[in-house]
Design an enzyme around this catalytic site. Structure first.
Site, PDB file in Angstrom:
ATOM      1  N   HIS A   1     -15.381   8.067  12.213  1.00  0.00           N
ATOM      2  CA  HIS A   1     -14.166   7.927  11.411  1.00  0.00           C
ATOM      3  C   HIS A   1     -13.258   9.097  11.779  1.00  0.00           C
ATOM      4  O   HIS A   1     -13.706  10.254  11.748  1.00  0.00           O
ATOM      5  CB  HIS A   1     -14.464   8.013   9.922  1.00  0.00           C
ATOM      6  CG  HIS A   1     -15.329   6.922   9.371  1.00  0.00           C
ATOM      7  ND1 HIS A   1     -14.833   5.843   8.673  1.00  0.00           N
ATOM      8  CD2 HIS A   1     -16.677   6.749   9.404  1.00  0.00           C
ATOM      9  CE1 HIS A   1     -15.831   5.060   8.286  1.00  0.00           C
ATOM     10  NE2 HIS A   1     -16.958   5.587   8.722  1.00  0.00           N
TER      11      HIS A   1
ATOM     12  N   ASN B   1     -21.084   8.710   9.468  1.00  0.00           N
ATOM     13  CA  ASN B   1     -22.069   8.330   8.452  1.00  0.00           C
ATOM     14  C   ASN B   1     -23.296   7.772   9.158  1.00  0.00           C
ATOM     15  O   ASN B   1     -23.170   6.928  10.053  1.00  0.00           O
ATOM     16  CB  ASN B   1     -21.471   7.288   7.502  1.00  0.00           C
ATOM     17  CG  ASN B   1     -20.316   7.835   6.695  1.00  0.00           C
ATOM     18  OD1 ASN B   1     -20.293   9.015   6.362  1.00  0.00           O
ATOM     19  ND2 ASN B   1     -19.349   6.991   6.381  1.00  0.00           N
TER      20      ASN B   1
ATOM     21  N   HIS C   1     -20.349   4.749  14.946  1.00  0.00           N
ATOM     22  CA  HIS C   1     -18.891   4.880  14.928  1.00  0.00           C
ATOM     23  C   HIS C   1     -18.480   6.220  14.352  1.00  0.00           C
ATOM     24  O   HIS C   1     -19.181   6.803  13.520  1.00  0.00           O
ATOM     25  CB  HIS C   1     -18.245   3.743  14.126  1.00  0.00           C
ATOM     26  CG  HIS C   1     -18.787   3.590  12.736  1.00  0.00           C
ATOM     27  ND1 HIS C   1     -19.960   2.926  12.472  1.00  0.00           N
ATOM     28  CD2 HIS C   1     -18.323   4.025  11.538  1.00  0.00           C
ATOM     29  CE1 HIS C   1     -20.195   2.951  11.164  1.00  0.00           C
ATOM     30  NE2 HIS C   1     -19.225   3.628  10.584  1.00  0.00           N
TER      31      HIS C   1
ATOM     32  N   ILE D   1     -10.233  -1.096   8.283  1.00  0.00           N
ATOM     33  CA  ILE D   1      -9.699  -2.191   7.463  1.00  0.00           C
ATOM     34  C   ILE D   1      -9.511  -1.755   6.009  1.00  0.00           C
ATOM     35  O   ILE D   1      -8.739  -2.368   5.267  1.00  0.00           O
ATOM     36  CB  ILE D   1     -10.653  -3.410   7.571  1.00  0.00           C
ATOM     37  CG1 ILE D   1      -9.918  -4.710   7.293  1.00  0.00           C
ATOM     38  CG2 ILE D   1     -11.871  -3.247   6.679  1.00  0.00           C
ATOM     39  CD1 ILE D   1     -10.750  -5.933   7.648  1.00  0.00           C
TER      40      ILE D   1
ATOM     41  N   GLY E   1     -24.578   6.911   3.975  1.00  0.00           N
ATOM     42  CA  GLY E   1     -23.553   5.959   3.553  1.00  0.00           C
ATOM     43  C   GLY E   1     -23.102   5.013   4.649  1.00  0.00           C
ATOM     44  O   GLY E   1     -22.017   4.426   4.557  1.00  0.00           O
TER      45      GLY E   1
HETATM   46  P1  AMP Z   1     -19.497   3.241   7.471  1.00  0.00           P
HETATM   47  O1  AMP Z   1     -19.550   3.141   5.974  1.00  0.00           O
HETATM   48  O2  AMP Z   1     -19.474   4.639   7.985  1.00  0.00           O
HETATM   49  O3  AMP Z   1     -20.562   2.389   8.135  1.00  0.00           O
HETATM   50  O4  AMP Z   1     -18.078   2.679   7.888  1.00  0.00           O
HETATM   51  C1  AMP Z   1     -17.816   1.366   8.263  1.00  0.00           C
HETATM   52  C2  AMP Z   1     -16.329   1.230   8.208  1.00  0.00           C
HETATM   53  O5  AMP Z   1     -15.947   0.078   8.932  1.00  0.00           O
HETATM   54  C3  AMP Z   1     -15.784   1.063   6.780  1.00  0.00           C
HETATM   55  O6  AMP Z   1     -14.856   2.124   6.521  1.00  0.00           O
HETATM   56  C4  AMP Z   1     -15.082  -0.293   6.825  1.00  0.00           C
HETATM   57  O7  AMP Z   1     -13.884  -0.319   6.084  1.00  0.00           O
HETATM   58  C5  AMP Z   1     -14.837  -0.482   8.313  1.00  0.00           C
HETATM   59  N1  AMP Z   1     -14.753  -1.865   8.753  1.00  0.00           N
HETATM   60  C6  AMP Z   1     -15.624  -2.870   8.497  1.00  0.00           C
HETATM   61  N2  AMP Z   1     -15.227  -4.016   9.096  1.00  0.00           N
HETATM   62  C7  AMP Z   1     -14.080  -3.715   9.756  1.00  0.00           C
HETATM   63  C8  AMP Z   1     -13.176  -4.459  10.563  1.00  0.00           C
HETATM   64  N3  AMP Z   1     -13.366  -5.768  10.829  1.00  0.00           N
HETATM   65  N4  AMP Z   1     -12.108  -3.828  11.089  1.00  0.00           N
HETATM   66  C9  AMP Z   1     -11.895  -2.525  10.823  1.00  0.00           C
HETATM   67  N5  AMP Z   1     -12.700  -1.765  10.079  1.00  0.00           N
HETATM   68  C10 AMP Z   1     -13.780  -2.341   9.540  1.00  0.00           C
END
Ligand code: AMP
Ligand code: ZN
Length: 114
Positions: A102, A87, A100, A32, A93
């Site tokens: 990236h 992360n 998940h 997002i 972070g």
């Molecule tokens: P992290 O900081 O590695 O935990 O990454 C979490 C990621 O999830 C961040 O890059 C957010 O922008 C992404 N994120 C959070 N909520 C959503 C959502 N509803 N849809 C898509 N990405 C999301």
């Protein structure tokens, strides 16, 4: 499923996401808040808090997620390369506490990361 987990809600369809990839074990969708021209998130359908909490029983699932990232990178035509980031925990972070990957591409990445 963890009731207050945003990624579990995406798996359940309670929060919308454009599923650019899905199989029986995982889904991939755009971040997002993208940090690169291509920025996809790949999650297991099972709620696992983080890589640090993954157990021996998750070994094949962890490999599956990496293979899915490679498939997605091919689908997205990231022929010049890409970066996969996991992360983990506060120092890593991590902000969403559902494991998940990236998948970042479409520009030159820098090293060391911030
Ligand atoms: P992290 O900081 O590695 O935990 O990454 C979490 C990621 O999830 C961040 O890059 C957010 O922008 C992404 N994120 C959070 N909520 C959503 C959502 N509803 N849809 C898509 N990405 C999301
Ligand atoms: Zn979850």
């Amino acid at each position: 499923m963890s009731a207050d987990c945003v990624f579990c809600k995406i798996v359940a369809g309670e929060i919308p996401a454009n599923r650019v990839f899905e199989d029986q074990l995982c889904i991939g969708f755009p971040d997002i808040n993208p940090q690169a021209p291509t920025h996809l998130i790949i999650i297991p359908k099972e709620h696992i808090v983080s890589q640090a909490r993954a157990l021996a029983e998750h070994k094949s699932l962890l490999g599956h997620l990496l293979a899915a990232a490679a498939d997605l990178a091919r689908l997205q035509k990231l022929d010049k390369g890409y970066r996969v980031v996991v992360n983990t925990g506060d120092d890593g972070g991590q902000t969403v506490h559902h494991l998940h990957l990236h998948l970042l591409g479409g520009r030159t990445m820098h090293w060391p990361p911030g």
